[in-house]
Design an enzyme around this catalytic site. Structure first.
Site, short mmCIF file in Angstrom:
data_model
loop_
_atom_site.label_atom_id
_atom_site.label_comp_id
_atom_site.label_asym_id
_atom_site.label_seq_id
_atom_site.Cartn_x
_atom_site.Cartn_y
_atom_site.Cartn_z
N HIS A 37 0.84 -1.20 0.00
CA HIS A 37 0.00 0.00 0.00
C HIS A 37 0.88 1.26 0.00
O HIS A 37 0.62 2.21 -0.73
CB HIS A 37 -0.87 0.06 1.26
CG HIS A 37 -1.92 -1.00 1.35
ND1 HIS A 37 -1.93 -1.95 2.33
CD2 HIS A 37 -3.02 -1.24 0.58
CE1 HIS A 37 -2.98 -2.74 2.18
NE2 HIS A 37 -3.66 -2.34 1.12
N GLY A 149 -2.81 -2.01 -7.08
CA GLY A 149 -1.72 -2.98 -7.21
C GLY A 149 -2.08 -4.07 -8.22
O GLY A 149 -3.25 -4.46 -8.34
#
Ligand code: PAF
Length: 282
Positions: A37, A149
């Site tokens: 993250h 992602g």
């Protein structure tokens, strides 16, 4: 660093920034933040004046009630991590009512069939939940760029489709998978793995790397058989699916064609914890 719980407050803040012609990057998360993250947030900070990070465990995308209850929640630690990164971060930590109003239901989406492949087969309704919450969050945050992602590669492709369907102007940016030194792809769910499960977990990426190596030498079918074999006697990891699919439509293939892009996708259970990963093959 500002932390908002109310939709109206963050909308007002964003409106001020927009009047000042500031660009806004957005990293939507479900919290339990890890280095993967943080890599997204760092990239967003490089490419935008301000970055909004949302922390919201979205109930409508969980097809498994137990997974929702056990999903790690570490809000205080998350906020401290973000504080350490930059003062240009704005955190949004809404309640379900703040996001959904009184009716927590998801919209049925047609993502051109992307939603029926892989995760879609094993997690009914999951992508409707993801699409619904992101549509709401994009509307609240009005970002110029949003960062996702590639670990959730199918989600990334679906989000690109979502902004087309909803005619939103946000640019969707995919970022490389962040891995532990052992090769295990970072995931908030890794926090729940036992020592033995962690010890076995590098097998997932090891298998994917070997598939990449053998792609084009062995057929997709043969590779699939080989992957099943690797997990057959493993006491900690149970293979749910392995597929080689075209990047364009995520449909699995039997034979490789020239000039097309492929990826291998895998889902594995470590006890009741579901881990996914994928790798670009060409
Ligand atoms: O990838 C996630 O963490 C979630 O699916 C997302 C994008 C934050 C939507 O709830």
């Amino acid at each position: 660093m500002q932390v908002y719980e109310k939709r109206r407050d963050i909308e007002n803040h964003v409106a001020v920034l927009q009047r000042e012609n500031k660009t806004i990057g957005f990293v939507p998360t479900m919290g339990a933040l890890h280095n993967g993250h943080l890599a997204l947030v760092r990239r967003a900070l490089q490419e935008n004046d301000y970055v909004v990070v949302s922390i919201f465990v979205n109930p409508t995308q969980f097809n498994n009630a137990d997974d929702l209850v056990k999903y790690p929640r570490t809000i205080e630690a998350d906020v401290t991590l973000l504080e350490g990164l930059s003062s240009e971060i704005i955190v949004f930590v809404p309640t379900p009512t703040e996001v959904y109003g009184e009716k927590m239901i998801s919209t049925k989406y047609d993502f051109d069939g992307l939603e029926h492949e892989m995760e879609g087969k094993f997690r009914p309704g999951h992508f409707d939940g993801v699409g619904t919450v992101l549509n709401k969050l994009f509307t609240i945050v009005s970002p110029n760029n949003a960062y996702f992602g590639e670990k959730d590669f199918q989600q990334l492709q679906i989000v690109k489709k979502l902004v087309e369907i909803e005619k939103m102007s946000v640019k969707i940016i995919g970022c490389p998978i962040y891995r532990e030194e052992t090769g295990l792809a970072l995931s908030s769910r890794n926090k729940r793995l036992t020592e033995q499960q962690l010890e076995e977990s590098p097998l997932i990426y090891k298998v994917l790397k070997q598939v990449k190596n053998d792609f084009g030498i062995k057929s997709a079918n043969k590779l699939g058989e080989w992957v099943s074999e690797q997990f057959k006697d493993n006491k900690e990891l149970k293979l749910e699916y392995f597929e080689i699919a075209k990047v364009s439509n995520l449909k699995s293939i039997k034979r490789k064609q020239k000039d097309l892009k492929y990826r291998a996708f895998i889902a594995v259970f470590a006890g009741e914890i579901r881990l996914i990963d994928n790798i670009a093959l060409n």
